[in-house]
Design an enzyme around this catalytic site. Sequence first.
Site, PDB file in Angstrom:
ATOM      1  N   ASP A  14       0.858  -1.186   0.000  1.00  0.00           N
ATOM      2  CA  ASP A  14       0.000   0.000   0.000  1.00  0.00           C
ATOM      3  C   ASP A  14       0.894   1.237   0.000  1.00  0.00           C
ATOM      4  O   ASP A  14       2.097   1.153   0.258  1.00  0.00           O
ATOM      5  CB  ASP A  14      -0.880  -0.017   1.265  1.00  0.00           C
ATOM      6  CG  ASP A  14      -1.777   1.207   1.347  1.00  0.00           C
ATOM      7  OD1 ASP A  14      -2.397   1.563   0.339  1.00  0.00           O
ATOM      8  OD2 ASP A  14      -1.842   1.827   2.429  1.00  0.00           O
ATOM      9  N   SER A  15       0.266   2.386  -0.220  1.00  0.00           N
ATOM     10  CA  SER A  15       1.002   3.640  -0.180  1.00  0.00           C
ATOM     11  C   SER A  15       1.432   4.001   1.246  1.00  0.00           C
ATOM     12  O   SER A  15       2.317   4.826   1.433  1.00  0.00           O
ATOM     13  CB  SER A  15       0.115   4.756  -0.724  1.00  0.00           C
ATOM     14  OG  SER A  15      -1.118   4.767  -0.031  1.00  0.00           O
ATOM     15  N   CYS A  77      -3.752  -1.154  -2.048  1.00  0.00           N
ATOM     16  CA  CYS A  77      -4.033   0.266  -2.278  1.00  0.00           C
ATOM     17  C   CYS A  77      -4.952   0.405  -3.495  1.00  0.00           C
ATOM     18  O   CYS A  77      -4.591  -0.020  -4.601  1.00  0.00           O
ATOM     19  CB  CYS A  77      -2.713   0.978  -2.528  1.00  0.00           C
ATOM     20  SG  CYS A  77      -2.892   2.723  -2.907  1.00  0.00           S
ATOM     21  N   GLU A 157      -6.851   9.338   9.352  1.00  0.00           N
ATOM     22  CA  GLU A 157      -5.513   9.305   9.979  1.00  0.00           C
ATOM     23  C   GLU A 157      -5.477  10.167  11.233  1.00  0.00           C
ATOM     24  O   GLU A 157      -4.716   9.910  12.161  1.00  0.00           O
ATOM     25  CB  GLU A 157      -4.438   9.721   8.973  1.00  0.00           C
ATOM     26  CG  GLU A 157      -4.375   8.696   7.843  1.00  0.00           C
ATOM     27  CD  GLU A 157      -3.037   8.567   7.156  1.00  0.00           C
ATOM     28  OE1 GLU A 157      -2.116   9.336   7.454  1.00  0.00           O
ATOM     29  OE2 GLU A 157      -2.931   7.664   6.297  1.00  0.00           O
ATOM     30  N   CYS A 189     -11.304   2.667  -0.988  1.00  0.00           N
ATOM     31  CA  CYS A 189     -10.056   3.228  -0.469  1.00  0.00           C
ATOM     32  C   CYS A 189      -9.732   2.478   0.817  1.00  0.00           C
ATOM     33  O   CYS A 189     -10.641   2.151   1.594  1.00  0.00           O
ATOM     34  CB  CYS A 189     -10.233   4.718  -0.185  1.00  0.00           C
ATOM     35  SG  CYS A 189      -8.826   5.473   0.647  1.00  0.00           S
ATOM     36  N   HIS A 191      -8.699   3.360   3.582  1.00  0.00           N
ATOM     37  CA  HIS A 191      -9.041   3.999   4.861  1.00  0.00           C
ATOM     38  C   HIS A 191     -10.530   3.917   5.208  1.00  0.00           C
ATOM     39  O   HIS A 191     -10.909   4.095   6.359  1.00  0.00           O
ATOM     40  CB  HIS A 191      -8.631   5.469   4.831  1.00  0.00           C
ATOM     41  CG  HIS A 191      -7.152   5.687   4.871  1.00  0.00           C
ATOM     42  ND1 HIS A 191      -6.285   5.107   3.971  1.00  0.00           N
ATOM     43  CD2 HIS A 191      -6.387   6.434   5.715  1.00  0.00           C
ATOM     44  CE1 HIS A 191      -5.043   5.489   4.258  1.00  0.00           C
ATOM     45  NE2 HIS A 191      -5.085   6.298   5.305  1.00  0.00           N
TER      46      HIS A 191
END
Length: 270
Positions: A14-15, A77, A157, A189, A191
């Site tokens: 993932d990023s 990702c 985050e 996504c 997140h």
Amino acid sequence: MSAPGKHCPIGVFDSGVGGLTVVRALMERLPLESIVYFGDTARVPYGVKSVATIEQYSAQIVDLLRRRGVKMLIVACNTMAAVALSTVRARAAGLPAIDVIEAGARAAIAGARRGRIGVIGTPTTINSNAYARRIHALDSGARVYSQACPLFVPLVEEGWLDHPVTRLTAQEYLRPVLAENVDSLVLGCTHYPLLKPLLRDVVGEGVRLIDSALTTAELAAANLQETGLAATGEEPVSYRYIVTDVPLRFQTIGERFLGRSLGEVERVDW
Ligand code: DGL
């Protein structure tokens, strides 16, 4: 180099930290599998970067994971899956490679009652139209309504999972999608699975939320069976985490994503 066998780890990348939602689902669904996780924390976020840059980064990550002897690649990702999947496949040199968009598209089609599907993701993912293309390849009659939600990644985050600002933001982003009377909403996504309780309130009970982390774990399980690469339980299970920035922030936020402590995190330089 001999082909990696059943005992080798799965490489998940993932990023940054977000792909740990996929790792969490994999740990639950495939408890015998070892995992090497790579998060490009020095260069995150990818969701606002150009296709050429993301392709270049993805190629570097695949090379690194191959050197670590992984038996399968999982593109956790959504942004990389949206714009760099062909680079990943070309670079994988025959290793099976699965991705969150394929998993999410299949799950969206499987349960869509009226075939009206909403997709939310980063700007790069949504601009690529990758979800719509994959969904249409599976069901040409499906209607797809997409919406970029760039503020969700920083809000998650920040830990604002149930915060009035996040709720207002979600209401604003989702208004046009909900106006299309969608029956499913793909959380496109890494997140967004953390926002599930809040999104459930915003979209109401009538809309199915598709968590690509869970569906990716299912797809990985099926692929390991098909390829004969599933771990047998004879070797101890190990989890390794590799990042590109100092690991402190990854460790703190990562435990929220993973739902457990991370243990040791290794840092690499390109
Ligand atoms: N991992 C990215 C995704 O799933 C979100 C974070 C980023 O923009 O890099 O699209």
